[in-house]
Design a protein around this motif. Structure first.
Motif, PDB file in Angstrom:
ATOM      1  N   LEU A  29       0.872  -1.156   0.040  1.00 13.03           N
ATOM      2  CA  LEU A  29      -0.049   0.037  -0.076  1.00 13.03           C
ATOM      3  C   LEU A  29       0.940   1.175  -0.130  1.00 13.03           C
ATOM      4  O   LEU A  29       0.709   2.011  -0.645  1.00 13.03           O
ATOM      5  N   ALA A  30       1.803   1.343   0.960  1.00 17.36           N
ATOM      6  CA  ALA A  30       2.716   2.388   0.822  1.00 17.36           C
ATOM      7  C   ALA A  30       3.446   2.549  -0.566  1.00 17.36           C
ATOM      8  O   ALA A  30       3.412   3.735  -0.845  1.00 17.36           O
ATOM      9  N   GLY A  31       3.953   1.578  -1.096  1.00 18.16           N
ATOM     10  CA  GLY A  31       4.302   1.768  -2.438  1.00 18.16           C
ATOM     11  C   GLY A  31       3.268   2.366  -3.379  1.00 18.16           C
ATOM     12  O   GLY A  31       3.782   3.072  -4.348  1.00 18.16           O
ATOM     13  N   ASP A  32       2.194   1.792  -3.455  1.00 13.19           N
ATOM     14  CA  ASP A  32       1.044   2.001  -4.304  1.00 13.19           C
ATOM     15  C   ASP A  32       0.913   3.640  -4.069  1.00 13.19           C
ATOM     16  O   ASP A  32       0.876   4.354  -5.021  1.00 13.19           O
ATOM     17  N   VAL A  61      -5.685  -3.592   2.922  1.00 13.95           N
ATOM     18  CA  VAL A  61      -6.810  -4.176   3.885  1.00 13.95           C
ATOM     19  C   VAL A  61      -6.528  -5.838   3.758  1.00 13.95           C
ATOM     20  O   VAL A  61      -6.353  -6.463   4.663  1.00 13.95           O
ATOM     21  N   GLU A  62      -6.632  -6.138   2.632  1.00 18.22           N
ATOM     22  CA  GLU A  62      -6.442  -7.688   2.268  1.00 18.22           C
ATOM     23  C   GLU A  62      -5.295  -8.188   2.741  1.00 18.22           C
ATOM     24  O   GLU A  62      -5.113  -9.431   3.015  1.00 18.22           O
ATOM     25  N   ARG A  63      -4.075  -7.514   2.454  1.00 21.31           N
ATOM     26  CA  ARG A  63      -2.780  -7.972   2.896  1.00 21.31           C
ATOM     27  C   ARG A  63      -2.647  -7.890   4.196  1.00 21.31           C
ATOM     28  O   ARG A  63      -1.532  -8.188   4.896  1.00 21.31           O
ATOM     29  N   GLY A  64      -3.258  -7.239   5.062  1.00 16.60           N
ATOM     30  CA  GLY A  64      -3.233  -6.726   6.556  1.00 16.60           C
ATOM     31  C   GLY A  64      -2.303  -5.900   6.872  1.00 16.60           C
ATOM     32  O   GLY A  64      -1.859  -5.586   8.078  1.00 16.60           O
ATOM     33  N   GLU A  65      -2.218  -4.944   5.978  1.00 13.61           N
ATOM     34  CA  GLU A  65      -1.228  -3.813   6.217  1.00 13.61           C
ATOM     35  C   GLU A  65      -1.822  -2.522   6.908  1.00 13.61           C
ATOM     36  O   GLU A  65      -1.256  -1.894   7.613  1.00 13.61           O
TER      37      GLU A  65
END
Length: 203
Positions: free
Chosen positions: A86-89, A145-149
């Motif tokens: 997410l941070a990378g995105d 969210v799906e990755r748990g980040e």
């Protein structure tokens, strides 16, 4: 096909795809230069050496022409970004927007003004310009969210897309604060990532 539909199709076919793109380009240029009020059928006709009657026959109203130009010429800022985190995105989205600063920013400002002041355009602008960008940013958050980040109930989630688009629109109003620096990447690092609980090391 009804006679009326056949006649309409025949009229539309008189404008080649290349000519259509030229007309749409003129509309977008006028939007960038002076906003929605600067777009007129007469101005587009003069800029493209096209008969005004042809424009009215094809699109009927200015709002229909502007909507078509935005729809057909749309080039998404954020669609397709997927770095695996997410941070990378979010960082990649900020860099992508910063890299197209200028013409796209001016268009965003023009669209924002038209959205507020022209109710007849509001739905069309939302569908053709705003929703695709919001959907792309929301998809990044959903993957996070799906990755748990991040937690699904993190209240900052709802503000990410509005914040991105808001900074894009008003960036030039605060040039004294940012100077030559692009505001959006700095905004992501200083505001968005901390609000989501993703520190400077989040990747």
């Amino acid at each position: 096909m009804s006679t009326q539909a056949a006649t309409a199709a025949a009229r539309r076919s008189k404008i080649s795809p290349e000519r259509e793109q030229e007309l749409y380009g003129a509309v977008l240029d006028l939007l960038r230069e002076g906003g929605y009020d600067a777009v007129t059928m007469e101005g587009v006709a003069a800029r493209t050496k096209c008969g005004k009657a042809t424009l009215y026959r094809q699109w009927k109203t200015k709002s229909q022409l502007v909507t078509a130009a935005l729809d057909k010429s749309r080039c998404s800022l954020f669609t397709g970004i997927d770095t695996g985190s997410l941070a990378g995105d979010l960082r990649a989205a900020a860099v992508a927007a910063a890299g197209r600063r200028g013409r796209d920013t001016e268009l965003m400002e023009a669209v924002g003004q038209a959205y507020l002041h022209h109710p007849d355009l509001r739905l069309a602008l939302r569908e053709t310009v705003i929703n695709p960008e919001v959907a792309a940013l929301d998809a990044m958050l959903r993957r996070g969210v799906e990755r748990g980040e991040i937690a699904a109930d993190n209240p900052a989630i709802a503000f990410v897309a509005p914040g991105f688009l808001g900074v894009l629109r008003i960036e030039r109003l605060f040039e004294d604060r940012f100077g030559e620096e692009d505001a959006l990447p700095a905004y992501v690092e200083a505001v968005v990532l901390p609000a989501l609980g993703l520190g400077a090391t989040g990747a």
